[in-house]
Design a protein around this motif. Structure first.
Motif: not given
Length: 116
Positions: A35-57
């Motif tokens: 997956g991809w996470y992001r963290q902006a200044p002063g904010k918590q890290r958040e999930l952007v997108a994820s993909i499983t081994a079977k390709g589920r997004t």
């Protein structure tokens, strides 16, 4: 130990596009989820997108219809295609990988800056 190396960040104008890459040091078939996470200044890290081994997004509501996550098993690489970028997408983007019986792995992060 799994190494994750991100690339592709940079500075882009609002409305532009970027593609992030995350290359793993092992065969990503063995990773249950990436997956991809992001963290902006002063904010918590958040999930952007994820993909499983079977390709589920899965996508955060804020990026649906703009970002696309994919993986190339032959290249051991995961991608995040980001279109129609907004200033609020500015953050450090981190690659994440999960493997059964192991703690999650993280990349070093890549900066994405979207100017208005």
């Amino acid at each position: 130990q799994v190494q994750l190396v991100e690339s592709g960040g940079g500075l882009v104008q609002a409305g532009g596009s970027l593609t992030l890459s995350c290359t793993a040091s092992i065969n990503i078939f063995s990773l249950n989820r990436m997956g991809w996470y992001r963290q902006a200044p002063g904010k918590q890290r958040e999930l952007v997108a994820s993909i499983t081994a079977k390709g589920r997004t899965n996508y955060a509501d804020s990026v649906k219809d703009r970002f696309t996550i994919s993986r190339d098993n032959a290249e051991n690489t995961m991608y995040l295609q980001m279109n129609s970028l907004k200033p609020e997408d500015t953050a450090v983007y981190y690659c994440n990988a999960e493997r059964q019986f192991f703690n999650p792995y993280w990349g070093q992060g890549t900066q994405v800056t979207v100017s208005s």
